[in-house]
Design an enzyme around this catalytic site. Structure first.
Site, mmCIF file in Angstrom:
data_model
loop_
_atom_site.group_PDB
_atom_site.id
_atom_site.type_symbol
_atom_site.label_atom_id
_atom_site.label_comp_id
_atom_site.label_asym_id
_atom_site.label_seq_id
_atom_site.Cartn_x
_atom_site.Cartn_y
_atom_site.Cartn_z
ATOM 1 N N TYR A 228 -17.405 2.451 0.270
ATOM 2 C CA TYR A 228 -16.526 3.623 0.190
ATOM 3 C C TYR A 228 -17.220 4.902 0.666
ATOM 4 O O TYR A 228 -16.559 5.793 1.194
ATOM 5 C CB TYR A 228 -15.948 3.770 -1.230
ATOM 6 C CG TYR A 228 -14.809 2.800 -1.433
ATOM 7 C CD1 TYR A 228 -13.535 3.094 -0.939
ATOM 8 C CD2 TYR A 228 -15.010 1.574 -2.027
ATOM 9 C CE1 TYR A 228 -12.497 2.191 -1.064
ATOM 10 C CE2 TYR A 228 -13.979 0.658 -2.158
ATOM 11 C CZ TYR A 228 -12.719 0.976 -1.669
ATOM 12 O OH TYR A 228 -11.702 0.070 -1.785
ATOM 13 N N ASN B 60 -1.587 5.737 1.972
ATOM 14 C CA ASN B 60 -2.861 6.005 2.645
ATOM 15 C C ASN B 60 -3.796 6.771 1.725
ATOM 16 O O ASN B 60 -3.375 7.625 0.952
ATOM 17 C CB ASN B 60 -2.625 6.802 3.930
ATOM 18 C CG ASN B 60 -1.764 6.022 4.920
ATOM 19 O OD1 ASN B 60 -1.692 4.800 4.845
ATOM 20 N ND2 ASN B 60 -1.119 6.728 5.819
ATOM 21 N N HIS C 180 -1.993 5.305 -3.948
ATOM 22 C CA HIS C 180 -3.156 4.413 -3.983
ATOM 23 C C HIS C 180 -4.482 5.179 -4.072
ATOM 24 O O HIS C 180 -5.529 4.629 -3.783
ATOM 25 C CB HIS C 180 -3.170 3.503 -2.744
ATOM 26 C CG HIS C 180 -2.092 2.461 -2.784
ATOM 27 N ND1 HIS C 180 -1.682 1.755 -1.669
ATOM 28 C CD2 HIS C 180 -1.315 1.995 -3.798
ATOM 29 C CE1 HIS C 180 -0.717 0.915 -1.998
ATOM 30 N NE2 HIS C 180 -0.470 1.038 -3.284
ATOM 31 N N THR D 277 4.777 1.142 7.439
ATOM 32 C CA THR D 277 4.300 0.200 6.419
ATOM 33 C C THR D 277 4.780 -1.203 6.751
ATOM 34 O O THR D 277 5.840 -1.400 7.328
ATOM 35 C CB THR D 277 4.760 0.582 4.990
ATOM 36 O OG1 THR D 277 6.087 0.083 4.788
ATOM 37 C CG2 THR D 277 4.731 2.071 4.775
ATOM 38 N N ASN E 169 8.868 2.214 12.310
ATOM 39 C CA ASN E 169 7.660 1.377 12.304
ATOM 40 C C ASN E 169 7.387 0.866 13.708
ATOM 41 O O ASN E 169 8.292 0.808 14.555
ATOM 42 C CB ASN E 169 7.861 0.192 11.345
ATOM 43 C CG ASN E 169 6.549 -0.434 10.897
ATOM 44 O OD1 ASN E 169 5.549 0.266 10.727
ATOM 45 N ND2 ASN E 169 6.535 -1.740 10.718
ATOM 46 N N GLU F 231 6.807 -2.094 14.655
ATOM 47 C CA GLU F 231 7.584 -3.313 14.886
ATOM 48 C C GLU F 231 8.419 -3.568 13.637
ATOM 49 O O GLU F 231 8.171 -2.941 12.609
ATOM 50 C CB GLU F 231 6.637 -4.487 15.146
ATOM 51 C CG GLU F 231 5.628 -4.654 14.037
ATOM 52 C CD GLU F 231 4.397 -5.485 14.435
ATOM 53 O OE1 GLU F 231 3.712 -5.954 13.528
ATOM 54 O OE2 GLU F 231 4.159 -5.654 15.650
#
Ligand SMILES: [Zn+2]
Length: 235
Positions: A56, A92, A109, A176, A201, A203
């Site tokens: 990290y 993110n 997150h 996402t 997005n 795809e």
């Protein structure tokens, strides 16, 4: 758009990808040559804290060399000019939404530039390394860990997220995969509660069939186009 007042946006890795930020390819996959379970779980931190802290530390250093892209900037413009409610829920852990100028951002997150003290529970902004076990700015104990939601831990502020989804007229999912819960379920919650839903997005995501509308292409393109549709061309 005339009846839209309250917007909830979910952003994921696809928003930061064009800024050169590498992410998990998939749960159980590799991240910078590390297995997810070796660096991104509470068990890994207990087993080998040096490995996790060093990993990290590298990520924290790396994101500080990256810059927001046109998608972050478009969403920051939306935040600045949209008079109605807006919440940008991001998966993110980088700070590119904020560096682009967005303010109404919720990091479900966690964040690379934040540390969490396991002794006193305080969270502090942090841009340096943790491997030397520096003291907590609040209590002085060397008990800091990355302020990141690891696999197996509960995402942050789910009550606030669901409250915003309940009120939303429009839910937009940007960049996402639609594979990681609970975020993957937000579109269904939003639909059930009566919001219009839009996917932007690269795809079709795994959940693409749940959206009223889906537009596919690079985030810098599709997000910029969508924001311009709502606000008009930049002044
Ligand atoms: Zn502390």
């Amino acid at each position: 758009m005339s009846d839209i007042r309250k917007i909830v946006i979910l952003t994921g890795a696809g928003v930061s990808a064009e800024s050169g930020i590498d992410t998990f390819r998939a749960e159980g996959g590799l991240w910078e040559q590390h297995r997810v379970e070796d660096v991104a779980t509470p068990e890994a931190f207990e087993r080998d804290p040096d490995l996790v802290l060093r990993f990290y530390d590298m990520r924290r250093e790396a994101i500080q060399t990256k810059a927001p892209n046109a998608a972050h900037l478009a969403l920051a413009r939306l935040d600045a000019e949209w008079a109605g409610d807006l919440l940008i829920v991001t998966q993110n852990v980088d700070d590119l939404h904020e560096r682009a100028g967005a303010r109404r951002v919720l990091h479900m997150h966690g964040e690379h530039l934040s540390v969490w003290c396991t002794a006193c529970d305080a969270r502090s902004r942090w841009t340096e390394t943790l491997i030397e076990r520096p003291p907590c700015p609040e209590c002085g104990k060397p008990a800091l860990r990355p302020d990141i939601v690891w696999f197996g831990e509960m995402p942050y502020r789910m009550d606030d997220i669901f409250a915003a989804l309940e009120d939303a007229d429009l839910f937009v999912s940007i960049g996402t995969s639609g594979a990681v819960y609970p975020a993957a379920g937000f579109v269904r919650n939003a639909r059930e509660l009566g919001a219009a839903t839009l996917e932007l997005n690269l795809e079709p995501s795994q959940g693409t069939g749940w959206f009223d509308e889906a537009r596919h292409g690079p985030a810098t393109q599709v997000v910029s186009d969508w924001v311009e549709e709502i606000l008009g061309p930049p002044r």
